[in-house]
Motif scaffolding. Structure first.
Motif, PDB file in Angstrom:
ATOM      1  N   MET A   1       0.849  -1.183   0.000  1.00 63.56           N
ATOM      2  CA  MET A   1       0.000   0.000   0.000  1.00 63.56           C
ATOM      3  C   MET A   1       0.892   1.242   0.000  1.00 63.56           C
ATOM      4  SD  MET A   1      -2.943   0.788   2.688  1.00 63.56           S
ATOM      5  CE  MET A   1      -3.823   2.282   2.706  1.00 63.56           C
ATOM      6  N   PRO A   2       0.686   2.165  -0.931  1.00 63.07           N
ATOM      7  CA  PRO A   2       1.526   3.369  -0.996  1.00 63.07           C
ATOM      8  C   PRO A   2       1.293   4.295   0.195  1.00 63.07           C
ATOM      9  CG  PRO A   2      -0.156   3.399  -2.711  1.00 63.07           C
ATOM     10  CD  PRO A   2      -0.276   2.093  -1.996  1.00 63.07           C
ATOM     11  N   ASN A   3       2.322   5.058   0.486  1.00 57.56           N
ATOM     12  CA  ASN A   3       2.245   6.029   1.581  1.00 57.56           C
ATOM     13  C   ASN A   3       1.389   7.211   1.113  1.00 57.56           C
ATOM     14  OD1 ASN A   3       2.630   7.905   3.572  1.00 57.56           O
ATOM     15  ND2 ASN A   3       4.855   7.838   3.536  1.00 57.56           N
ATOM     16  N   PRO A   4       0.259   7.497   1.751  1.00 58.17           N
ATOM     17  CA  PRO A   4      -0.608   8.597   1.310  1.00 58.17           C
ATOM     18  C   PRO A   4       0.040   9.969   1.495  1.00 58.17           C
ATOM     19  CG  PRO A   4      -1.418   7.675   3.365  1.00 58.17           C
ATOM     20  CD  PRO A   4      -0.287   6.795   2.906  1.00 58.17           C
ATOM     21  N   LYS A   5       1.049  10.060   2.353  1.00 55.95           N
ATOM     22  CA  LYS A   5       1.721  11.335   2.570  1.00 55.95           C
ATOM     23  C   LYS A   5       2.995  11.452   1.738  1.00 55.95           C
ATOM     24  CE  LYS A   5       0.022  11.811   7.260  1.00 55.95           C
ATOM     25  NZ  LYS A   5       0.371  11.967   8.656  1.00 55.95           N
ATOM     26  N   GLY A   6       3.320  10.430   0.957  1.00 63.52           N
ATOM     27  CA  GLY A   6       4.536  10.430   0.154  1.00 63.52           C
ATOM     28  C   GLY A   6       4.433  11.360  -1.041  1.00 63.52           C
ATOM     29  N   ASN A   7       5.579  11.739  -1.564  1.00 66.51           N
ATOM     30  CA  ASN A   7       5.642  12.628  -2.720  1.00 66.51           C
ATOM     31  C   ASN A   7       6.389  11.898  -3.834  1.00 66.51           C
ATOM     32  OD1 ASN A   7       5.979  14.627  -4.588  1.00 66.51           O
ATOM     33  ND2 ASN A   7       7.010  16.060  -3.236  1.00 66.51           N
ATOM     34  N   PRO A   8       5.709  11.473  -4.897  1.00 63.63           N
ATOM     35  CA  PRO A   8       6.383  10.731  -5.965  1.00 63.63           C
ATOM     36  C   PRO A   8       7.455  11.548  -6.679  1.00 63.63           C
ATOM     37  CG  PRO A   8       4.062  11.085  -6.501  1.00 63.63           C
ATOM     38  CD  PRO A   8       4.302  11.631  -5.122  1.00 63.63           C
ATOM     39  N   GLU A   9       7.368  12.864  -6.617  1.00 63.43           N
ATOM     40  CA  GLU A   9       8.378  13.716  -7.247  1.00 63.43           C
ATOM     41  C   GLU A   9       9.746  13.517  -6.606  1.00 63.43           C
ATOM     42  OE1 GLU A   9       7.996  15.841  -9.921  1.00 63.43           O
ATOM     43  OE2 GLU A   9       6.041  14.873 -10.089  1.00 63.43           O
ATOM     44  N   SER A  10       9.764  13.215  -5.304  1.00 62.55           N
ATOM     45  CA  SER A  10      11.038  13.058  -4.596  1.00 62.55           C
ATOM     46  C   SER A  10      11.711  11.721  -4.904  1.00 62.55           C
ATOM     47  CB  SER A  10      10.835  13.208  -3.093  1.00 62.55           C
ATOM     48  OG  SER A  10      10.037  12.143  -2.620  1.00 62.55           O
ATOM     49  N   LEU A  11      11.040  10.830  -5.591  1.00 61.83           N
ATOM     50  CA  LEU A  11      11.611   9.530  -5.914  1.00 61.83           C
ATOM     51  C   LEU A  11      12.403   9.535  -7.216  1.00 61.83           C
ATOM     52  CD1 LEU A  11       8.587   7.258  -4.940  1.00 61.83           C
ATOM     53  CD2 LEU A  11      10.630   7.773  -3.591  1.00 61.83           C
ATOM     54  N   ARG A  12      12.299  10.620  -7.984  1.00 63.75           N
ATOM     55  CA  ARG A  12      13.055  10.696  -9.233  1.00 63.75           C
ATOM     56  C   ARG A  12      14.540  10.860  -8.949  1.00 63.75           C
ATOM     57  NH1 ARG A  12      10.697  15.153 -12.876  1.00 63.75           N
ATOM     58  NH2 ARG A  12       8.974  15.456 -11.477  1.00 63.75           N
ATOM     59  N   PRO A  13      15.401  10.221  -9.748  1.00 63.15           N
ATOM     60  CA  PRO A  13      16.843  10.387  -9.513  1.00 63.15           C
ATOM     61  C   PRO A  13      17.290  11.826  -9.744  1.00 63.15           C
ATOM     62  CG  PRO A  13      16.426   8.878 -11.349  1.00 63.15           C
ATOM     63  CD  PRO A  13      15.100   9.351 -10.837  1.00 63.15           C
ATOM     64  N   PHE A  14      18.264  12.248  -8.958  1.00 67.78           N
ATOM     65  CA  PHE A  14      18.814  13.595  -9.052  1.00 67.78           C
ATOM     66  C   PHE A  14      19.702  13.676 -10.281  1.00 67.78           C
ATOM     67  CE2 PHE A  14      22.236  16.604  -8.116  1.00 67.78           C
ATOM     68  CZ  PHE A  14      21.489  17.741  -7.888  1.00 67.78           C
ATOM     69  N   GLU A  15      19.534  14.720 -11.082  1.00 65.66           N
ATOM     70  CA  GLU A  15      20.361  14.909 -12.267  1.00 65.66           C
ATOM     71  C   GLU A  15      21.214  16.156 -12.086  1.00 65.66           C
ATOM     72  OE1 GLU A  15      18.156  14.811 -15.890  1.00 65.66           O
ATOM     73  OE2 GLU A  15      16.935  13.130 -15.217  1.00 65.66           O
ATOM     74  N   SER A  16      22.507  16.019 -12.372  1.00 66.69           N
ATOM     75  CA  SER A  16      23.451  17.111 -12.192  1.00 66.69           C
ATOM     76  C   SER A  16      23.892  17.654 -13.544  1.00 66.69           C
ATOM     77  CB  SER A  16      24.675  16.610 -11.413  1.00 66.69           C
ATOM     78  OG  SER A  16      25.629  17.623 -11.321  1.00 66.69           O
ATOM     79  N   GLN A  17      24.221  18.939 -13.589  1.00 64.81           N
ATOM     80  CA  GLN A  17      24.711  19.573 -14.811  1.00 64.81           C
ATOM     81  C   GLN A  17      26.241  19.649 -14.813  1.00 64.81           C
ATOM     82  OE1 GLN A  17      22.549  20.272 -17.160  1.00 64.81           O
ATOM     83  NE2 GLN A  17      20.873  19.657 -15.822  1.00 64.81           N
ATOM     84  N   ARG A  18      26.903  18.939 -13.899  1.00 65.24           N
ATOM     85  CA  ARG A  18      28.354  18.991 -13.758  1.00 65.24           C
ATOM     86  C   ARG A  18      29.041  18.095 -14.781  1.00 65.24           C
ATOM     87  NH1 ARG A  18      29.602  21.259  -8.910  1.00 65.24           N
ATOM     88  NH2 ARG A  18      27.899  21.425  -7.451  1.00 65.24           N
ATOM     89  N   GLU A  19      30.310  18.456 -15.099  1.00 63.32           N
ATOM     90  CA  GLU A  19      31.110  17.632 -15.991  1.00 63.32           C
ATOM     91  C   GLU A  19      31.388  16.274 -15.355  1.00 63.32           C
ATOM     92  OE1 GLU A  19      34.677  19.662 -17.063  1.00 63.32           O
ATOM     93  OE2 GLU A  19      33.608  21.439 -17.742  1.00 63.32           O
ATOM     94  N   GLU A  20      31.771  16.294 -14.082  1.00 61.23           N
ATOM     95  CA  GLU A  20      32.031  15.065 -13.341  1.00 61.23           C
ATOM     96  C   GLU A  20      31.015  14.964 -12.204  1.00 61.23           C
ATOM     97  OE1 GLU A  20      36.119  14.242 -12.215  1.00 61.23           O
ATOM     98  OE2 GLU A  20      36.744  15.873 -13.526  1.00 61.23           O
ATOM     99  N   PRO A  21      30.439  13.786 -12.011  1.00 65.76           N
ATOM    100  CA  PRO A  21      29.448  13.653 -10.934  1.00 65.76           C
ATOM    101  C   PRO A  21      30.094  13.722  -9.564  1.00 65.76           C
ATOM    102  CG  PRO A  21      29.905  11.522 -11.926  1.00 65.76           C
ATOM    103  CD  PRO A  21      30.644  12.545 -12.746  1.00 65.76           C
ATOM    104  N   LEU A  22      29.342  14.220  -8.601  1.00 66.31           N
ATOM    105  CA  LEU A  22      29.797  14.262  -7.210  1.00 66.31           C
ATOM    106  C   LEU A  22      29.410  12.921  -6.587  1.00 66.31           C
ATOM    107  CD1 LEU A  22      28.586  17.850  -6.291  1.00 66.31           C
ATOM    108  CD2 LEU A  22      30.861  17.127  -7.046  1.00 66.31           C
ATOM    109  N   SER A  23      30.328  11.971  -6.647  1.00 64.39           N
ATOM    110  CA  SER A  23      29.988  10.605  -6.264  1.00 64.39           C
ATOM    111  C   SER A  23      30.614  10.144  -4.946  1.00 64.39           C
ATOM    112  CB  SER A  23      30.421   9.650  -7.379  1.00 64.39           C
ATOM    113  OG  SER A  23      31.805   9.772  -7.606  1.00 64.39           O
TER     114      SER A  23
END
Length: 62
Positions: A1-23
């Motif tokens: 059962m999904p969390n009714p207070k959850g935000n699906p937008e926050s589940l998307r992976p973070f995308e960076s505009q950097r040349e090298e990722p901050l890993s």
């Protein structure tokens, strides 16, 4: 059962505009005064990255 207070937008992976990722992270000791001055910056993490990169570039030149 999904969390009714959850935000699906926050589940998307973070995308960076950097040349090298901050890993990876770095941890080091500093004085309390240094910590307070860094935290007072608008973007403390970016401030530290720029300061470290500047020092590394300077060291390469010598």
């Amino acid at each position: 059962m999904p969390n009714p207070k959850g935000n699906p937008e926050s589940l998307r992976p973070f995308e960076s505009q950097r040349e090298e990722p901050l890993s990876t992270t770095i941890s080091f000791r500093a004085t309390e005064k240094m910590k307070d001055e860094v935290k007072a910056q608008d973007d403390p993490a970016q401030f530290c990255r720029e300061a470290i990169q500047e020092a590394l570039d300077k060291k390469k030149k010598t």
